[in-house]
Scaffold this motif. Structure first.
Motif, PDB file in Angstrom:
ATOM      1  N   GLU A 157      34.501  34.773  29.370  1.00  0.00           N
ATOM      2  CA  GLU A 157      34.768  33.734  28.374  1.00  0.00           C
ATOM      3  C   GLU A 157      33.530  32.884  28.114  1.00  0.00           C
ATOM      4  OE1 GLU A 157      38.243  31.393  29.494  1.00  0.00           O
ATOM      5  OE2 GLU A 157      39.203  32.212  27.706  1.00  0.00           O
ATOM      6  N   GLU A 158      32.792  32.587  29.168  1.00  0.00           N
ATOM      7  CA  GLU A 158      31.603  31.739  29.039  1.00  0.00           C
ATOM      8  C   GLU A 158      30.405  32.486  28.460  1.00  0.00           C
ATOM      9  OE1 GLU A 158      32.645  28.960  32.968  1.00  0.00           O
ATOM     10  OE2 GLU A 158      31.065  30.497  33.043  1.00  0.00           O
ATOM     11  N   GLY A 159      30.501  33.797  28.387  1.00  0.00           N
ATOM     12  CA  GLY A 159      29.383  34.581  27.885  1.00  0.00           C
ATOM     13  C   GLY A 159      28.289  34.831  28.896  1.00  0.00           C
ATOM     14  N   SER A 160      28.595  34.639  30.179  1.00  0.00           N
ATOM     15  CA  SER A 160      27.560  34.755  31.208  1.00  0.00           C
ATOM     16  C   SER A 160      27.017  36.172  31.355  1.00  0.00           C
ATOM     17  CB  SER A 160      28.110  34.289  32.565  1.00  0.00           C
ATOM     18  OG  SER A 160      28.512  32.934  32.509  1.00  0.00           O
ATOM     19  N   LEU A 161      27.799  37.186  30.959  1.00  0.00           N
ATOM     20  CA  LEU A 161      27.370  38.578  31.083  1.00  0.00           C
ATOM     21  C   LEU A 161      26.797  39.115  29.784  1.00  0.00           C
ATOM     22  CD1 LEU A 161      30.463  39.947  33.035  1.00  0.00           C
ATOM     23  CD2 LEU A 161      28.247  39.360  33.982  1.00  0.00           C
ATOM     24  N   GLY A 162      26.952  38.369  28.712  1.00  0.00           N
ATOM     25  CA  GLY A 162      26.604  38.914  27.416  1.00  0.00           C
ATOM     26  C   GLY A 162      27.692  39.882  26.969  1.00  0.00           C
ATOM     27  N   ARG A 163      27.305  40.898  26.221  1.00  0.00           N
ATOM     28  CA  ARG A 163      28.272  41.904  25.771  1.00  0.00           C
ATOM     29  C   ARG A 163      28.478  42.930  26.885  1.00  0.00           C
ATOM     30  NH1 ARG A 163      28.449  46.958  23.592  1.00  0.00           N
ATOM     31  NH2 ARG A 163      30.130  47.347  22.094  1.00  0.00           N
ATOM     32  N   VAL A 164      29.705  43.040  27.384  1.00  0.00           N
ATOM     33  CA  VAL A 164      30.009  43.967  28.477  1.00  0.00           C
ATOM     34  C   VAL A 164      30.154  45.380  27.916  1.00  0.00           C
ATOM     35  CG1 VAL A 164      31.674  44.602  30.263  1.00  0.00           C
ATOM     36  CG2 VAL A 164      31.112  42.191  29.865  1.00  0.00           C
ATOM     37  N   HIS A 165      29.380  46.312  28.463  1.00  0.00           N
ATOM     38  CA  HIS A 165      29.498  47.698  28.012  1.00  0.00           C
ATOM     39  C   HIS A 165      30.167  48.597  29.045  1.00  0.00           C
ATOM     40  CE1 HIS A 165      25.465  47.341  29.901  1.00  0.00           C
ATOM     41  NE2 HIS A 165      25.751  48.511  30.421  1.00  0.00           N
ATOM     42  N   ARG A 166      30.200  48.162  30.329  1.00  0.00           N
ATOM     43  CA  ARG A 166      30.855  48.987  31.343  1.00  0.00           C
ATOM     44  C   ARG A 166      31.569  48.105  32.363  1.00  0.00           C
ATOM     45  NH1 ARG A 166      30.315  54.119  32.159  1.00  0.00           N
ATOM     46  NH2 ARG A 166      28.303  54.193  31.088  1.00  0.00           N
ATOM     47  N   PHE A 167      32.818  48.480  32.641  1.00  0.00           N
ATOM     48  CA  PHE A 167      33.644  47.778  33.619  1.00  0.00           C
ATOM     49  C   PHE A 167      34.064  48.789  34.676  1.00  0.00           C
ATOM     50  CE2 PHE A 167      38.195  46.560  34.676  1.00  0.00           C
ATOM     51  CZ  PHE A 167      37.873  45.521  35.537  1.00  0.00           C
ATOM     52  N   GLU A 168      33.642  48.566  35.921  1.00  0.00           N
ATOM     53  CA  GLU A 168      34.023  49.428  37.029  1.00  0.00           C
ATOM     54  C   GLU A 168      34.955  48.658  37.958  1.00  0.00           C
ATOM     55  OE1 GLU A 168      30.555  50.860  38.975  1.00  0.00           O
ATOM     56  OE2 GLU A 168      29.707  51.770  37.160  1.00  0.00           O
ATOM     57  N   SER A 169      36.067  49.280  38.307  1.00  0.00           N
ATOM     58  CA  SER A 169      37.083  48.612  39.119  1.00  0.00           C
ATOM     59  C   SER A 169      37.641  49.612  40.118  1.00  0.00           C
ATOM     60  CB  SER A 169      38.204  48.086  38.205  1.00  0.00           C
ATOM     61  OG  SER A 169      39.256  47.528  38.944  1.00  0.00           O
ATOM     62  N   ARG A 170      37.705  49.182  41.380  1.00  0.00           N
ATOM     63  CA  ARG A 170      38.151  50.088  42.444  1.00  0.00           C
ATOM     64  C   ARG A 170      39.256  49.450  43.282  1.00  0.00           C
ATOM     65  NH1 ARG A 170      32.768  50.798  41.708  1.00  0.00           N
ATOM     66  NH2 ARG A 170      31.950  52.944  41.784  1.00  0.00           N
ATOM     67  N   PHE A 171      40.219  50.300  43.638  1.00  0.00           N
ATOM     68  CA  PHE A 171      41.255  49.914  44.598  1.00  0.00           C
ATOM     69  C   PHE A 171      41.313  51.059  45.606  1.00  0.00           C
ATOM     70  CE2 PHE A 171      44.556  46.512  43.831  1.00  0.00           C
ATOM     71  CZ  PHE A 171      44.852  46.344  45.158  1.00  0.00           C
ATOM     72  N   GLU A 172      40.464  50.972  46.634  1.00  0.00           N
ATOM     73  CA  GLU A 172      40.288  52.084  47.565  1.00  0.00           C
ATOM     74  C   GLU A 172      40.707  51.683  48.981  1.00  0.00           C
ATOM     75  OE1 GLU A 172      36.459  54.274  45.514  1.00  0.00           O
ATOM     76  OE2 GLU A 172      36.112  52.490  46.745  1.00  0.00           O
ATOM     77  N   ARG A 173      41.260  52.655  49.688  1.00  0.00           N
ATOM     78  CA  ARG A 173      41.702  52.431  51.062  1.00  0.00           C
ATOM     79  C   ARG A 173      41.343  53.646  51.904  1.00  0.00           C
ATOM     80  NH1 ARG A 173      47.419  50.661  48.469  1.00  0.00           N
ATOM     81  NH2 ARG A 173      47.127  48.411  48.383  1.00  0.00           N
ATOM     82  N   TRP A 174      41.342  53.455  53.217  1.00  0.00           N
ATOM     83  CA  TRP A 174      41.086  54.551  54.157  1.00  0.00           C
ATOM     84  C   TRP A 174      42.350  54.796  54.944  1.00  0.00           C
ATOM     85  CZ3 TRP A 174      38.867  58.774  54.985  1.00  0.00           C
ATOM     86  CH2 TRP A 174      38.616  59.296  56.265  1.00  0.00           C
ATOM     87  N   ARG A 175      43.156  55.753  54.478  1.00  0.00           N
ATOM     88  CA  ARG A 175      44.423  56.095  55.119  1.00  0.00           C
ATOM     89  C   ARG A 175      44.508  57.616  55.230  1.00  0.00           C
ATOM     90  NH1 ARG A 175      48.458  51.928  51.837  1.00  0.00           N
ATOM     91  NH2 ARG A 175      47.679  50.014  52.820  1.00  0.00           N
TER      92      ARG A 175
END
Length: 368
Positions: A157-175
């Motif tokens: 919202e604040e523009g701190s990243l500029g224009r975002v071109h890639r969003f990486e998101s992980r939900f990883e576990r060791w089971r």
């Protein structure tokens, strides 16, 4: 859907209106950990009943919430529906749609745990029914109130990243050793597996940040012995506005990647580790503690570029705000904390992901 991110809706912490009685269907981990403590902690809501056929779970519910009514079946709850204003569905995934429909028809406002339904069609039918009956219907997308997600939202919202071109998101576990639950041994058509378990969270966050999805590519596998449902999933989403989201979810990750890595044309944001609210709820802590949702400085995310990054003070995690929003929507007619129409698009993405994995191809979403 808005063209740019706006802050997630938040209910007020104080309350001077009437008390609303809540019946919780299901007292497995979802009901016991993610719903009951939050309902109990929010002023204006009373956890009045639990539906479970398990004597052990019934005993656990009565011990933690003295005076609660335990209904052995959903049919018993419908017969007593006049005692409750809100029903919360936290049962196996393939029962969500049918129980939500029955609760609406019994005259109650309804909260459905994710996934909202197994298909977008089921979800649309439920949403249409709620509109027709004039009842509140919302979906428990609690990860909108994760501390790291709220922090990232503010940075965008604040523009701190500029224009975002890639969003990486992980939900990883060791089971590496399966627990043998229905989520692992069941079939994907019944909502088992990580795509229906963690996928609704990761997709919902991506869509809320960057808008509707135009294309979907998926790799979906069951890697551990004895597991039928998917336990390792990768999604590549192309958003209509141009951002690309790469989403990972896995139960076989011996070394986890960053929770978020977000690349803009002015800076990047990275964070590690999962939001701490789940661990505290699992440990039995009350979510109305004075330090609830506070993230220690050592776990703050980093903003900047290689060699020039600084810690970003974290927003506070705020799962109770979802149920404060439910209270205000049911009791005061305020906007829903999560609009079901927003969640339907996430189910369309899941359906496209399953088609993509079957055909090893990129699936183009229909224009809405």
């Amino acid at each position: 859907m808005a063209d740019a991110p706006t802050s997630p809706g938040q209910g007020s912490s104080g309350h001077d209106g009437p008390e609303l009685h809540v019946a919780l269907l299901g007292y497995g981990k979802g009901g016991e950990v993610f719903h009951a403590p939050l309902i109990d902690a929010v002023p204006g809501l009373r956890l009045s009943a639990v539906v479970t056929g398990s004597p052990e779970r019934a005993r656990a519910a009565r011990e933690r919430y003295p005076g609660i009514t335990v209904h052995p079946t959903a049919a018993d709850l419908w017969a007593n529906a006049g005692h409750y204003e809100i029903a919360v569905v936290s049962t196996p995934n393939d029962t969500h749609a049918s129980l939500a429909r029955a609760a609406l028809e019994a005259g109650m406002a309804v909260v459905v745990d994710k996934p909202f339904a197994l298909t977008a069609r089921q979800a649309r039918e439920l949403t249409d029914l709620a509109d027709e009956l004039g009842h509140v219907l919302t979906v428990y997308q609690n990860r909108r109130w994760d501390a790291d997600f709220l922090t990232l939202w503010q940075l965008i919202e604040e523009g701190s990243l500029g224009r975002v071109h890639r969003f990486e998101s992980r939900f990883e576990r060791w089971r590496p050793v399966p627990k043998g639950t229905w989520r692992e041994t069941g079939d994907a058509d019944a909502g088992a597996g990580l795509l229906y378990d963690l996928g609704p969270h990761l997709i919902d966050q991506a869509v809320n940040l960057f808008g509707p999805v135009a294309t979907v590519y998926a790799e979906i596998g069951a890697l551990r012995p004895g597991v039928r449902a998917d336990d390792d999933v990768f999604l590549a989403l192309g958003h209509v506005r141009g951002t690309r989201s790469h989403l990972w979810m896995s139960a076989l990750s011996a070394r986890n990647g960053p929770r978020f890595r977000v690349l803009g044309d002015q800076a990047a944001f990275t964070s590690f580790g999962l939001d701490g609210q789940e661990a505290r709820l699992t440990a039995g802590e009350r979510p109305d503690a004075a330090d609830w949702g506070v993230v220690p400085e050592g776990r703050w995310g980093m903003l900047g570029e290689d060699g020039r990054s600084t810690p970003v003070p974290s927003a506070r995690g705020a799962y109770p705000e979802f149920y404060a929003g439910v209270r205000d929507a049911v009791g005061e007619g305020e906007p829903l904390p999560v609009d079901p129409h927003e969640v339907i698009h996430g189910l369309e993405v899941i359906e496209a992901a399953r088609r993509s994995a079957r055909t090893a191809s990129v699936v183009r979403m229909p224009e809405s």
